[in-house]
Design a protein around this motif. Structure first.
Motif, PDB file in Angstrom:
ATOM      1  N   ARG A 194      37.703  43.936  45.094  1.00 10.54           N
ATOM      2  CA  ARG A 194      38.205  44.985  46.284  1.00 10.54           C
ATOM      3  C   ARG A 194      38.602  44.026  47.484  1.00 10.54           C
ATOM      4  O   ARG A 194      37.874  42.991  47.764  1.00 10.54           O
ATOM      5  CB  ARG A 194      37.601  45.835  46.666  1.00 10.54           C
ATOM      6  CG  ARG A 194      37.522  46.949  45.655  1.00 10.54           C
ATOM      7  CD  ARG A 194      36.211  48.090  46.107  1.00 10.54           C
ATOM      8  NE  ARG A 194      34.924  47.333  46.465  1.00 10.54           N
ATOM      9  CZ  ARG A 194      34.022  47.731  47.510  1.00 10.54           C
ATOM     10  NH1 ARG A 194      34.318  48.818  48.061  1.00 10.54           N
ATOM     11  NH2 ARG A 194      33.115  47.239  47.561  1.00 10.54           N
ATOM     12  N   ALA A 195      39.558  44.254  48.339  1.00 11.68           N
ATOM     13  CA  ALA A 195      39.792  43.321  49.580  1.00 11.68           C
ATOM     14  C   ALA A 195      38.404  42.990  50.203  1.00 11.68           C
ATOM     15  O   ALA A 195      38.059  42.002  50.801  1.00 11.68           O
ATOM     16  CB  ALA A 195      40.757  43.771  50.509  1.00 11.68           C
ATOM     17  N   GLN A 196      37.646  44.219  50.365  1.00 12.48           N
ATOM     18  CA  GLN A 196      36.454  44.222  51.075  1.00 12.48           C
ATOM     19  C   GLN A 196      35.440  42.993  50.438  1.00 12.48           C
ATOM     20  O   GLN A 196      34.576  42.486  51.123  1.00 12.48           O
ATOM     21  CB  GLN A 196      35.699  45.350  51.190  1.00 12.48           C
ATOM     22  CG  GLN A 196      36.304  46.496  51.825  1.00 12.48           C
ATOM     23  CD  GLN A 196      37.368  47.408  50.995  1.00 12.48           C
ATOM     24  OE1 GLN A 196      38.024  46.687  49.952  1.00 12.48           O
ATOM     25  NE2 GLN A 196      37.270  48.564  50.981  1.00 12.48           N
ATOM     26  N   ASP A 197      35.530  42.584  49.411  1.00  7.94           N
ATOM     27  CA  ASP A 197      34.849  41.819  48.466  1.00  7.94           C
ATOM     28  C   ASP A 197      35.236  40.121  48.749  1.00  7.94           C
ATOM     29  O   ASP A 197      34.324  39.398  48.461  1.00  7.94           O
ATOM     30  CB  ASP A 197      34.651  42.047  47.182  1.00  7.94           C
ATOM     31  CG  ASP A 197      34.374  43.226  46.814  1.00  7.94           C
ATOM     32  OD1 ASP A 197      33.328  43.988  47.229  1.00  7.94           O
ATOM     33  OD2 ASP A 197      34.803  43.771  45.492  1.00  7.94           O
ATOM     34  N   ILE A 198      36.395  40.086  49.659  1.00  7.44           N
ATOM     35  CA  ILE A 198      36.954  38.697  49.477  1.00  7.44           C
ATOM     36  C   ILE A 198      36.524  38.289  50.724  1.00  7.44           C
ATOM     37  O   ILE A 198      36.970  38.867  51.743  1.00  7.44           O
ATOM     38  CB  ILE A 198      38.348  38.702  49.090  1.00  7.44           C
ATOM     39  CG1 ILE A 198      38.742  39.461  47.945  1.00  7.44           C
ATOM     40  CG2 ILE A 198      39.069  37.359  49.418  1.00  7.44           C
ATOM     41  CD1 ILE A 198      38.154  38.665  46.562  1.00  7.44           C
ATOM     42  N   LEU A 212      49.165  42.341  45.537  1.00  5.77           N
ATOM     43  CA  LEU A 212      47.956  41.760  45.899  1.00  5.77           C
ATOM     44  C   LEU A 212      46.855  42.695  45.316  1.00  5.77           C
ATOM     45  O   LEU A 212      45.702  42.251  44.694  1.00  5.77           O
ATOM     46  CB  LEU A 212      47.913  41.616  47.365  1.00  5.77           C
ATOM     47  CG  LEU A 212      46.364  41.284  48.067  1.00  5.77           C
ATOM     48  CD1 LEU A 212      46.269  39.794  47.518  1.00  5.77           C
ATOM     49  CD2 LEU A 212      46.457  41.579  49.333  1.00  5.77           C
ATOM     50  N   PHE A 213      46.847  43.922  45.368  1.00  9.47           N
ATOM     51  CA  PHE A 213      45.874  45.025  45.005  1.00  9.47           C
ATOM     52  C   PHE A 213      45.794  44.798  43.263  1.00  9.47           C
ATOM     53  O   PHE A 213      44.879  44.699  42.714  1.00  9.47           O
ATOM     54  CB  PHE A 213      46.169  46.367  45.428  1.00  9.47           C
ATOM     55  CG  PHE A 213      46.107  46.680  46.670  1.00  9.47           C
ATOM     56  CD1 PHE A 213      44.607  46.365  47.132  1.00  9.47           C
ATOM     57  CD2 PHE A 213      47.048  47.503  47.589  1.00  9.47           C
ATOM     58  CE1 PHE A 213      44.182  46.690  48.756  1.00  9.47           C
ATOM     59  CE2 PHE A 213      46.707  47.408  48.647  1.00  9.47           C
ATOM     60  CZ  PHE A 213      45.293  46.963  49.355  1.00  9.47           C
ATOM     61  N   GLU A 214      46.906  44.557  42.587  1.00  9.42           N
ATOM     62  CA  GLU A 214      47.060  44.373  41.305  1.00  9.42           C
ATOM     63  C   GLU A 214      46.086  43.038  40.780  1.00  9.42           C
ATOM     64  O   GLU A 214      45.448  42.853  40.025  1.00  9.42           O
ATOM     65  CB  GLU A 214      48.461  44.222  40.635  1.00  9.42           C
ATOM     66  CG  GLU A 214      49.000  45.425  40.564  1.00  9.42           C
ATOM     67  CD  GLU A 214      50.522  45.380  39.913  1.00  9.42           C
ATOM     68  OE1 GLU A 214      50.661  44.143  39.124  1.00  9.42           O
ATOM     69  OE2 GLU A 214      51.387  46.110  40.259  1.00  9.42           O
ATOM     70  N   LEU A 215      46.239  41.714  41.710  1.00 11.03           N
ATOM     71  CA  LEU A 215      45.669  40.945  41.383  1.00 11.03           C
ATOM     72  C   LEU A 215      44.207  40.954  41.736  1.00 11.03           C
ATOM     73  O   LEU A 215      43.336  40.413  40.982  1.00 11.03           O
ATOM     74  CB  LEU A 215      46.149  39.579  42.397  1.00 11.03           C
ATOM     75  CG  LEU A 215      47.403  39.083  42.107  1.00 11.03           C
ATOM     76  CD1 LEU A 215      47.875  38.068  43.122  1.00 11.03           C
ATOM     77  CD2 LEU A 215      47.538  38.416  40.624  1.00 11.03           C
TER      78      LEU A 215
END
Length: 160
Positions: A140-144, A130-133
């Motif tokens: 970053r996850a926070q941007d999603i 997930l982090f690679e994608l």
């Protein structure tokens, strides 16, 4: 005397049932409003629809030209079904002798910037993948706002 009344009652009930079945068939039969690209004015009148309302309902169904429609049927529930002419129908994978992969349902793996661990592990995607994608997208996850994964493994991201 009682037997005669019972027999008479049975005959009356049988007649009522028989008549109601005949009447129901008349009422419940679908009306063909347009067939082979020809409007049946009598059926249209019987349905209570006007040509303008037929055209409006065709547009709502995605047909902006009655000439694109082969058949229009007033169903027993009052809705109109449209069958397009063969050259106007949408293509599907069978037309190309192609079998698409089943995508299945989506699971939410990120919601409002937070990873949903339970859904991520159930999806079969590792946290590292997930982090690679995310990194490939420059996020970053926070941007999603939302990230989903379907049963075929396709991940979709929706930014905040």
């Amino acid at each position: 005397m009682e037997i005669a009344v019972i027999i008479q009652s049975v005959v009356i009930v049988a007649l009522v049932v028989m008549l109601s079945v005949r009447q129901r068939r008349k009422i419940e039969a679908p009306l063909i409003l347009l067939s082979n690209s020809r409007i049946d004015e009598k059926a249209l009148e019987k349905s209570g629809e006007s040509i303008d309302s037929l055209m409006s309902k065709a547009r709502l169904a995605g047909y902006f030209n009655l000439g694109d429609i082969d058949t229009a049927v007033m169903e027993t529930n009052g809705e109109i079904s449209f069958l397009p002419k063969p050259m106007k129908r949408p293509l599907n994978p069978k037309d190309f002798n192609f079998a698409p992969v089943r995508e299945g349902l989506c699971k939410t793996i990120i919601s409002d910037g937070r990873i949903i661990e339970k859904n991520l592990s159930a999806s079969g995607i590792s946290e590292e993948a997930l982090f690679e994608l995310l990194e490939k997208r420059g996020n970053r996850a926070q941007d999603i706002l939302l990230a989903t994964v379907n049963e075929a493994g396709r991940v979709d991201f929706f930014n905040k």
